[in-house]
Design a protein around this motif. Structure first.
Motif, PDB file in Angstrom:
ATOM      1  N   ASP A 276       0.820  -1.204   0.000  1.00  0.00           N
ATOM      2  CA  ASP A 276       0.000   0.000   0.000  1.00  0.00           C
ATOM      3  C   ASP A 276       0.861   1.263   0.000  1.00  0.00           C
ATOM      4  O   ASP A 276       0.481   2.281  -0.592  1.00  0.00           O
ATOM      5  CB  ASP A 276      -0.910   0.013   1.234  1.00  0.00           C
ATOM      6  N   LEU A 277       2.012   1.178   0.659  1.00  0.00           N
ATOM      7  CA  LEU A 277       2.886   2.347   0.786  1.00  0.00           C
ATOM      8  C   LEU A 277       4.327   1.885   0.888  1.00  0.00           C
ATOM      9  O   LEU A 277       4.626   0.884   1.559  1.00  0.00           O
ATOM     10  CB  LEU A 277       2.493   3.149   2.027  1.00  0.00           C
ATOM     11  N   THR A 278       5.227   2.608   0.224  1.00  0.00           N
ATOM     12  CA  THR A 278       6.651   2.317   0.356  1.00  0.00           C
ATOM     13  C   THR A 278       7.385   3.555   0.864  1.00  0.00           C
ATOM     14  O   THR A 278       7.034   4.686   0.522  1.00  0.00           O
ATOM     15  CB  THR A 278       7.285   1.877  -0.985  1.00  0.00           C
ATOM     16  N   LEU A 279       8.382   3.317   1.682  1.00  0.00           N
ATOM     17  CA  LEU A 279       9.281   4.353   2.195  1.00  0.00           C
ATOM     18  C   LEU A 279      10.633   4.058   1.577  1.00  0.00           C
ATOM     19  O   LEU A 279      11.323   3.123   1.983  1.00  0.00           O
ATOM     20  CB  LEU A 279       9.335   4.287   3.718  1.00  0.00           C
ATOM     21  N   MET A 280      11.031   4.864   0.562  1.00  0.00           N
ATOM     22  CA  MET A 280      12.151   4.492  -0.295  1.00  0.00           C
ATOM     23  C   MET A 280      13.290   5.509  -0.237  1.00  0.00           C
ATOM     24  O   MET A 280      13.083   6.711  -0.449  1.00  0.00           O
ATOM     25  CB  MET A 280      11.675   4.364  -1.749  1.00  0.00           C
ATOM     26  N   GLU A 281      14.477   5.005   0.009  1.00  0.00           N
ATOM     27  CA  GLU A 281      15.675   5.853  -0.004  1.00  0.00           C
ATOM     28  C   GLU A 281      15.832   6.550  -1.342  1.00  0.00           C
ATOM     29  O   GLU A 281      15.702   5.935  -2.400  1.00  0.00           O
ATOM     30  CB  GLU A 281      16.916   5.011   0.263  1.00  0.00           C
ATOM     31  N   CYS A 282      16.160   7.860  -1.298  1.00  0.00           N
ATOM     32  CA  CYS A 282      16.368   8.572  -2.569  1.00  0.00           C
ATOM     33  C   CYS A 282      17.541   9.556  -2.510  1.00  0.00           C
ATOM     34  O   CYS A 282      17.841  10.190  -3.529  1.00  0.00           O
ATOM     35  CB  CYS A 282      15.099   9.321  -2.979  1.00  0.00           C
ATOM     36  N   GLY A 283      18.208   9.719  -1.388  1.00  0.00           N
ATOM     37  CA  GLY A 283      19.235  10.753  -1.292  1.00  0.00           C
ATOM     38  C   GLY A 283      20.587  10.239  -0.834  1.00  0.00           C
ATOM     39  O   GLY A 283      20.747   9.068  -0.492  1.00  0.00           O
ATOM     40  N   GLY A 308       4.654  -1.248  -5.352  1.00  0.00           N
ATOM     41  CA  GLY A 308       4.101  -0.282  -4.419  1.00  0.00           C
ATOM     42  C   GLY A 308       2.994   0.550  -5.049  1.00  0.00           C
ATOM     43  O   GLY A 308       2.993   0.789  -6.258  1.00  0.00           O
ATOM     44  N   ALA A 309       2.080   1.028  -4.224  1.00  0.00           N
ATOM     45  CA  ALA A 309       1.007   1.924  -4.678  1.00  0.00           C
ATOM     46  C   ALA A 309       1.427   3.383  -4.472  1.00  0.00           C
ATOM     47  O   ALA A 309       1.587   4.134  -5.435  1.00  0.00           O
ATOM     48  CB  ALA A 309      -0.286   1.614  -3.938  1.00  0.00           C
ATOM     49  N   LEU A 310       1.629   3.774  -3.238  1.00  0.00           N
ATOM     50  CA  LEU A 310       2.028   5.141  -2.898  1.00  0.00           C
ATOM     51  C   LEU A 310       3.458   5.119  -2.372  1.00  0.00           C
ATOM     52  O   LEU A 310       3.809   4.240  -1.585  1.00  0.00           O
ATOM     53  CB  LEU A 310       1.091   5.703  -1.823  1.00  0.00           C
ATOM     54  N   MET A 311       4.276   6.093  -2.803  1.00  0.00           N
ATOM     55  CA  MET A 311       5.669   6.143  -2.357  1.00  0.00           C
ATOM     56  C   MET A 311       5.965   7.440  -1.618  1.00  0.00           C
ATOM     57  O   MET A 311       5.542   8.519  -2.053  1.00  0.00           O
ATOM     58  CB  MET A 311       6.632   6.020  -3.546  1.00  0.00           C
ATOM     59  N   ILE A 312       6.699   7.332  -0.501  1.00  0.00           N
ATOM     60  CA  ILE A 312       7.248   8.498   0.194  1.00  0.00           C
ATOM     61  C   ILE A 312       8.769   8.417   0.086  1.00  0.00           C
ATOM     62  O   ILE A 312       9.370   7.455   0.560  1.00  0.00           O
ATOM     63  CB  ILE A 312       6.833   8.521   1.677  1.00  0.00           C
ATOM     64  N   PRO A 313       9.406   9.402  -0.544  1.00  0.00           N
ATOM     65  CA  PRO A 313      10.875   9.394  -0.624  1.00  0.00           C
ATOM     66  C   PRO A 313      11.481   9.786   0.718  1.00  0.00           C
ATOM     67  O   PRO A 313      11.066  10.764   1.347  1.00  0.00           O
ATOM     68  CB  PRO A 313      11.181  10.434  -1.706  1.00  0.00           C
ATOM     69  N   ILE A 314      12.466   9.024   1.178  1.00  0.00           N
ATOM     70  CA  ILE A 314      13.150   9.295   2.445  1.00  0.00           C
ATOM     71  C   ILE A 314      14.658   9.345   2.214  1.00  0.00           C
ATOM     72  O   ILE A 314      15.129   9.284   1.087  1.00  0.00           O
ATOM     73  CB  ILE A 314      12.784   8.248   3.519  1.00  0.00           C
TER      74      ILE A 314
END
Length: 367
Positions: A276-283, A308-314
């Motif tokens: 439903d949601l992913t918290l994905m490294e991006c930096g 994943g459906a919704l992603m939050i970049p972390i």
């Protein structure tokens, strides 16, 4: 005589470094002989070290690469941190677990407070001033305050850690949190650090890749990541690193931890997706160490791989650990997500995101 003095000086420096790394608590502790016997049974443990199945290049694999990295860090980038301190949204302590909804609150970098099915988890709660064993000399956090101070937090059911690097596992944060936390669920070997810092062994569960643990009604699975570990010059890859799969009654969340892009994302998606949601490294990336930190475009592809459906970049907006502009990670992810039709949430630090909601924060607040 000069050579003798140089040799003596080097011996003294080496001895001093060894003493500091052994007795200064922020460096943590190596696993005991008994703990190493347990660790050595892992299929990911080879010749005394943990390994990722595919060849993974470190940033210092060649002298030329190391020199160019050092030169770039010395040169610096004036846009590598915001011109003014970031101001987080306030998180009211009384609002935590106020409803039964799955709520994610990002604290900057990879620290995430997750509320799901009446359970409160803190993922990689690095809440300190600087990602360094000596916080007074490290690069300072972009914000002067947190969404809520540690002293104001209610009880946390469990802390999940992805690995033992300073920007994810912070001595000062753990010391302040440990009496508020019911359980610490961590990769193999990381428990030794926590025990040195006063966390009782009964409150620690160590997991290998693909291990599952049932906790407070949730199913928590430690999954692969393509990275490395260590807190000193002497303990590279002596502890495991991981990503996390968090399953509740109706919601599934994936937390990438730190990782280069690799086939493990597709494997996770096949075994456990969709999420439903992913918290994905991006930096904190650079082409010279892309094997251990994804480039932003790879972050979007990894999200697609795990389904994943919704992603939050972390893993951005808190510390400068690379040479790119501080906004580059989210801007590149924003563009790649749009190109691939990926639904993206871009909350301010402290701004809640509700899994399954029709509306999520999506403003380019960093501009």
């Amino acid at each position: 005589m000069t050579l003798i003095m140089i040799a003596v000086s080097l011996v003294v420096l080496a001895a001093a470094a060894y003493i500091v790394m052994t007795f200064y608590p922020a460096f943590g502790r190596r696993a005991s002989r008994k703990e190493k016997q347990i660790i050595s049974r892992s299929l990911n443990y080879k010749d005394g070290k943990f390994v990722y199945p595919a060849a993974t290049a470190m940033m210092e694999n060649s002298a030329g690469s190391s020199f160019s990295i050092l030169k770039d860090f010395i040169k610096g980038n004036p846009r590598s941190r915001p011109p003014q301190p970031l101001i987080p949204e306030k998180l009211l302590p009384g609002s935590i677990q106020e409803s039964g909804d799955t709520r994610v609150t990002w604290f900057g970098h990879s620290a995430v407070l997750l509320e799901m099915d009446g359970v409160t988890l803190f993922l990689d709660p690095m809440l300190g001033r600087s990602p360094s064993p000596f916080p007074f000399v490290g690069g300072r956090r972009y914000s002067k305050q947190l969404p809520v101070e540690i002293s104001e937090l209610p009880r946390i059911d469990a802390v999940l850690l992805s690995h033992d690097h300073y920007d994810h596992l912070d001595y000062g944060s753990i010391k302040q949190l440990k009496d508020k936390v019911g359980m610490f669920i961590v990769p193999l070997g990381v428990g030794a650090h926590l025990q040195r810092w006063g966390v009782s062994r009964e409150k620690i569960r160590e997991q290998d890749w693909w291990d599952e643990i049932q906790y407070a009604g949730l199913t928590l699975t430690s999954a692969p990541a393509r990275h490395f570990s260590g807190r000193s010059l002497l303990d590279r890859n002596s502890t495991l690193w991981c990503s996390w799969i968090i399953r509740g009654a109706e919601t599934k969340i994936f937390f990438s931890g730190d990782s280069g892009y690799g086939p493990h994302f597709a494997e996770i998606g096949e075994k456990y997706g969709p999420f439903d949601l992913t918290l994905m490294e991006c930096g904190q990336y650079d082409p010279r160490w892309a094997d251990i930190h994804m480039l932003p475009e790879q972050t979007v592809q990894a999200h697609l791989d795990v389904r994943g459906a919704l992603m939050i970049p972390i893993h951005w907006a808190a510390f400068t650990l690379s040479m790119h502009d501080w906004t580059d990670p989210v801007e590149r992810v924003f563009s790649a997500a749009k190109a691939h039709g990926v639904r993206l949430a871009t909350p301010r630090i402290g701004e809640p995101v509700y899994a399954g909601s029709a509306e999520v924060p999506s403003l380019a607040w960093w501009k």
